[in-house]
Design a protein around this motif. Structure first.
Motif, mmCIF file in Angstrom:
data_model
loop_
_atom_site.group_PDB
_atom_site.id
_atom_site.type_symbol
_atom_site.label_atom_id
_atom_site.label_comp_id
_atom_site.label_asym_id
_atom_site.label_seq_id
_atom_site.Cartn_x
_atom_site.Cartn_y
_atom_site.Cartn_z
ATOM 1 N N LEU A 117 -14.421 38.072 -18.394
ATOM 2 C CA LEU A 117 -15.399 37.184 -17.769
ATOM 3 C C LEU A 117 -16.489 37.984 -17.062
ATOM 4 O O LEU A 117 -17.681 37.657 -17.155
ATOM 5 C CB LEU A 117 -14.700 36.261 -16.771
ATOM 6 N N ALA A 118 -16.096 39.022 -16.340
ATOM 7 C CA ALA A 118 -17.079 39.843 -15.626
ATOM 8 C C ALA A 118 -18.073 40.480 -16.591
ATOM 9 O O ALA A 118 -19.268 40.629 -16.275
ATOM 10 C CB ALA A 118 -16.362 40.916 -14.809
ATOM 11 N N ALA A 119 -17.608 40.859 -17.771
ATOM 12 C CA ALA A 119 -18.491 41.477 -18.767
ATOM 13 C C ALA A 119 -19.556 40.504 -19.258
ATOM 14 O O ALA A 119 -20.633 40.924 -19.711
ATOM 15 C CB ALA A 119 -17.666 41.994 -19.939
ATOM 16 N N GLU A 120 -19.288 39.207 -19.177
ATOM 17 C CA GLU A 120 -20.234 38.190 -19.637
ATOM 18 C C GLU A 120 -21.093 37.627 -18.508
ATOM 19 O O GLU A 120 -22.036 36.885 -18.765
ATOM 20 C CB GLU A 120 -19.461 37.037 -20.286
ATOM 21 N N ALA A 121 -20.768 37.967 -17.265
ATOM 22 C CA ALA A 121 -21.446 37.362 -16.114
ATOM 23 C C ALA A 121 -22.824 37.967 -15.883
ATOM 24 O O ALA A 121 -23.067 39.136 -16.179
ATOM 25 C CB ALA A 121 -20.586 37.536 -14.871
ATOM 26 N N ARG A 122 -23.711 37.155 -15.326
ATOM 27 C CA ARG A 122 -25.067 37.603 -15.041
ATOM 28 C C ARG A 122 -25.370 37.680 -13.549
ATOM 29 O O ARG A 122 -26.426 38.167 -13.152
ATOM 30 C CB ARG A 122 -26.062 36.649 -15.707
ATOM 31 N N GLY A 123 -24.492 37.183 -12.716
ATOM 32 C CA GLY A 123 -24.769 37.098 -11.288
ATOM 33 C C GLY A 123 -24.639 38.416 -10.560
ATOM 34 O O GLY A 123 -23.931 39.329 -10.982
ATOM 35 N N GLY A 124 -25.314 38.485 -9.412
ATOM 36 C CA GLY A 124 -25.209 39.663 -8.555
ATOM 37 C C GLY A 124 -23.901 39.699 -7.795
ATOM 38 O O GLY A 124 -23.471 40.754 -7.326
ATOM 39 N N HIS A 125 -23.266 38.546 -7.632
ATOM 40 C CA HIS A 125 -21.938 38.451 -7.041
ATOM 41 C C HIS A 125 -21.012 37.726 -8.015
ATOM 42 O O HIS A 125 -21.427 36.760 -8.663
ATOM 43 C CB HIS A 125 -21.964 37.713 -5.702
ATOM 44 N N LEU A 126 -19.785 38.195 -8.100
ATOM 45 C CA LEU A 126 -18.774 37.593 -8.963
ATOM 46 C C LEU A 126 -17.758 36.886 -8.074
ATOM 47 O O LEU A 126 -17.129 37.525 -7.219
ATOM 48 C CB LEU A 126 -18.077 38.666 -9.796
ATOM 49 N N LEU A 127 -17.603 35.587 -8.263
ATOM 50 C CA LEU A 127 -16.635 34.817 -7.492
ATOM 51 C C LEU A 127 -15.489 34.420 -8.418
ATOM 52 O O LEU A 127 -15.629 33.527 -9.252
ATOM 53 C CB LEU A 127 -17.292 33.584 -6.875
ATOM 54 N N PHE A 128 -14.370 35.121 -8.279
ATOM 55 C CA PHE A 128 -13.188 34.843 -9.096
ATOM 56 C C PHE A 128 -12.349 33.776 -8.400
ATOM 57 O O PHE A 128 -11.987 33.930 -7.226
ATOM 58 C CB PHE A 128 -12.345 36.107 -9.283
ATOM 59 N N ILE A 129 -12.043 32.706 -9.115
ATOM 60 C CA ILE A 129 -11.163 31.679 -8.572
ATOM 61 C C ILE A 129 -10.108 31.335 -9.617
ATOM 62 O O ILE A 129 -10.354 31.430 -10.824
ATOM 63 C CB ILE A 129 -11.917 30.410 -8.134
ATOM 64 N N ASP A 130 -8.936 30.936 -9.138
ATOM 65 C CA ASP A 130 -7.897 30.486 -10.056
ATOM 66 C C ASP A 130 -8.234 29.103 -10.590
ATOM 67 O O ASP A 130 -9.020 28.354 -9.984
ATOM 68 C CB ASP A 130 -6.537 30.456 -9.353
ATOM 69 N N ALA A 131 -7.617 28.737 -11.693
ATOM 70 C CA ALA A 131 -7.947 27.480 -12.361
ATOM 71 C C ALA A 131 -7.477 26.255 -11.598
ATOM 72 O O ALA A 131 -7.833 25.130 -11.968
ATOM 73 C CB ALA A 131 -7.360 27.472 -13.773
ATOM 74 N N ASP A 132 -6.687 26.453 -10.547
ATOM 75 C CA ASP A 132 -6.246 25.320 -9.728
ATOM 76 C C ASP A 132 -6.915 25.303 -8.358
ATOM 77 O O ASP A 132 -6.450 24.625 -7.435
ATOM 78 C CB ASP A 132 -4.723 25.329 -9.565
ATOM 79 N N VAL A 133 -8.017 26.025 -8.213
ATOM 80 C CA VAL A 133 -8.756 26.094 -6.949
ATOM 81 C C VAL A 133 -9.989 25.197 -7.028
ATOM 82 O O VAL A 133 -10.797 25.316 -7.948
ATOM 83 C CB VAL A 133 -9.176 27.540 -6.627
ATOM 84 N N THR A 134 -10.130 24.303 -6.056
ATOM 85 C CA THR A 134 -11.275 23.400 -5.993
ATOM 86 C C THR A 134 -12.197 23.850 -4.861
ATOM 87 O O THR A 134 -11.831 23.785 -3.685
ATOM 88 C CB THR A 134 -10.828 21.948 -5.738
ATOM 89 N N LEU A 135 -13.388 24.310 -5.217
ATOM 90 C CA LEU A 135 -14.350 24.785 -4.224
ATOM 91 C C LEU A 135 -15.035 23.623 -3.516
ATOM 92 O O LEU A 135 -15.280 22.576 -4.111
ATOM 93 C CB LEU A 135 -15.419 25.652 -4.884
ATOM 94 N N THR A 136 -15.378 23.819 -2.246
ATOM 95 C CA THR A 136 -16.278 22.889 -1.566
ATOM 96 C C THR A 136 -17.708 23.287 -1.912
ATOM 97 O O THR A 136 -17.968 24.434 -2.314
ATOM 98 C CB THR A 136 -16.066 22.924 -0.049
ATOM 99 N N PRO A 137 -18.678 22.384 -1.753
ATOM 100 C CA PRO A 137 -20.046 22.694 -2.194
ATOM 101 C C PRO A 137 -20.652 23.950 -1.577
ATOM 102 O O PRO A 137 -21.384 24.681 -2.243
ATOM 103 C CB PRO A 137 -20.825 21.440 -1.779
ATOM 104 N N GLY A 138 -20.358 24.248 -0.320
ATOM 105 C CA GLY A 138 -20.977 25.409 0.322
ATOM 106 C C GLY A 138 -20.180 26.691 0.254
ATOM 107 O O GLY A 138 -20.580 27.695 0.850
ATOM 108 N N ALA A 139 -19.068 26.693 -0.488
ATOM 109 C CA ALA A 139 -18.173 27.857 -0.486
ATOM 110 C C ALA A 139 -18.844 29.115 -1.033
ATOM 111 O O ALA A 139 -18.807 30.180 -0.403
ATOM 112 C CB ALA A 139 -16.911 27.538 -1.284
ATOM 113 N N ALA A 140 -19.429 29.027 -2.211
ATOM 114 C CA ALA A 140 -20.031 30.213 -2.822
ATOM 115 C C ALA A 140 -21.149 30.768 -1.949
ATOM 116 O O ALA A 140 -21.223 31.981 -1.702
ATOM 117 C CB ALA A 140 -20.563 29.874 -4.212
#
Length: 377
Positions: A117-140
């Motif tokens: 996934l990191a090899a395909e990412a374009r962002g300056g920051h990489l936020l890794f989350i598990d598939a059962d993690v639900t982010l709140t809107p302001g988390a990133a």
């Protein structure tokens, strides 16, 4: 003799109480800045996650305060995971499905998927989350703001843990308790010592350039406990890592039964407590501070310990439960789990000792249908 044991119990109960006071002050929820520049790549490794992936992806796409892209790595799922993500991607160009290549020799599945996934990412920051993690809107945005403000190359947090079954409530709260009660967070922030580095693999933000410089998940390719080893490799390279409060950033239901919890915590045990050197020390710390007080209070109630010893043990028990209650309240975990605390400690130690002593587990860890030789990396 019982009085001496009661004094020992009180001393061992006071240690995490003091650390928890300092840590709960230090661990704060990061606040996002308005209209931050840059792009965050939210990276989600997924293997047979059809039950949670839609909610996880939708929450990630709902992020505010900073631009995001969401990449889901389909790690050879045999269920509807890939199809569900493809359907969502048709409605939002910020979402991409990344097929994870075949698992090479020497890699664990999650690390390989994260690296892909990191090899395909374009962002300056990489936020890794598990598939059962639900982010709140302001988390990133909040995590990026904290990283920029503190200069930390890695920022992690423990999401609010959702627990419904008794088995979950006996096991899952130990994550926050051990982290808040035994990791000296102010010391961690003041030092680059690798041993003080800690993260929760459910939610990890890493600066992309530092990730590439240190090798990222490739540098820990054979490890199972990324929350332990990712911050260590960054600290070895001279980069700061940090922890923040995560209950307002995301939520996660890790397991749904005692059996799942036992298997899940067993998976990482060899790279955590379950070593011949570490486990006896942890056993002493946890049993003396959180189980012995209850045993002595009961002994005094049945006339098997002196009244003075009973009073000191009661003080130790109050300190232990008060520490757990404070952590539980602030991390928004179920209040009913506080009274289960001594039993949760026993279960946690039983898991670790089972992994250390069971010959079947001594040679391999099994997860998501894959078996990994312990200590191969």
């Amino acid at each position: 003799m019982t009085f001496v044991l009661a004094l020992v119990a009180l001393a061992f109960a006071l240690l995490p109480a003091i650390l928890a006071c300092a840590n709960l002050i230090a661990l704060r929820t990061p606040e996002p800045e308005s209209a931050q520049d840059g792009l965050v790549s939210i990276l989600i490794p997924a293997r047979d996650e059809e039950g949670t992936i839609v909610g996880t992806v939708r929450a990630a796409l709902a992020s505010t305060g900073i631009a995001v892209e969401v990449l889901v790595g389909d790690d050879h799922s045999t269920d509807a995971t890939a199809g569900l993500v493809r359907a969502l991607a048709e409605t939002d160009p910020r979402l991409r499905l990344v097929p994870v290549p075949a698992l090479p020799e020497g890699w664990t599945g999650k690390n390989h998927a994260c690296a892909a996934l990191a090899a395909e990412a374009r962002g300056g920051h990489l936020l890794f989350i598990d598939a059962d993690v639900t982010l709140t809107p302001g988390a990133a945005a909040g995590l990026v703001a904290h990283a920029r403000a503190t200069g930390a190359a890695l920022v992690s947090a423990v999401p609010r843990q959702i627990m419904r079954s008794l088995g979950e409530r006996l096991t899952v709260p130990m994550i926050n308790f051990l982290l808040v009660g035994y990791l000296p967070v102010p010391m961690m922030r003041a030092s680059l010592r690798p041993a003080l580095g800690a993260a929760c693999g459910q939610l990890v933000l890493i600066d992309r350039s530092v990730y590439g410089e240190t090798g990222g998940h490739g540098a820990i390719r054979g490890r199972l406990h990324d929350g332990v080893f990712l911050p260590r490799i960054l600290r070895h390279a001279g980069h700061r890592t940090d922890l923040v409060a995560g209950h307002a950033l995301a939520n996660c239901r890790m397991y749904r039964s005692f059996a799942e919890s036992w298997a899940g915590f067993s998976k990482n045990a060899h790279e955590g407590m379950a070593t011949p050197r570490a486990l006896p020390v942890w056993t002493l710390l946890l049993l003396a501070g959180h189980v012995l007080p209850l045993v002595l209070v009961l002994a005094a109630a049945f006339g098997l310990a002196t009244p003075t010893a009973g009073l000191v043990a009661l003080a130790a028990l109050v300190v232990s439960l008060a520490t757990r209650a404070a952590i539980t309240l602030i991390t928004h975990e179920p209040a009913a789990t506080v009274l289960l605390h001594p039993f949760g400690v026993v279960v946690a130690l039983a898991i670790q000792w089972n992994v250390l002593l069971d010959p079947k587990r001594a040679g391999a860890a099994v997860w998501k249908g894959r078996s990994y030789p312990v200590g191969r990396a």
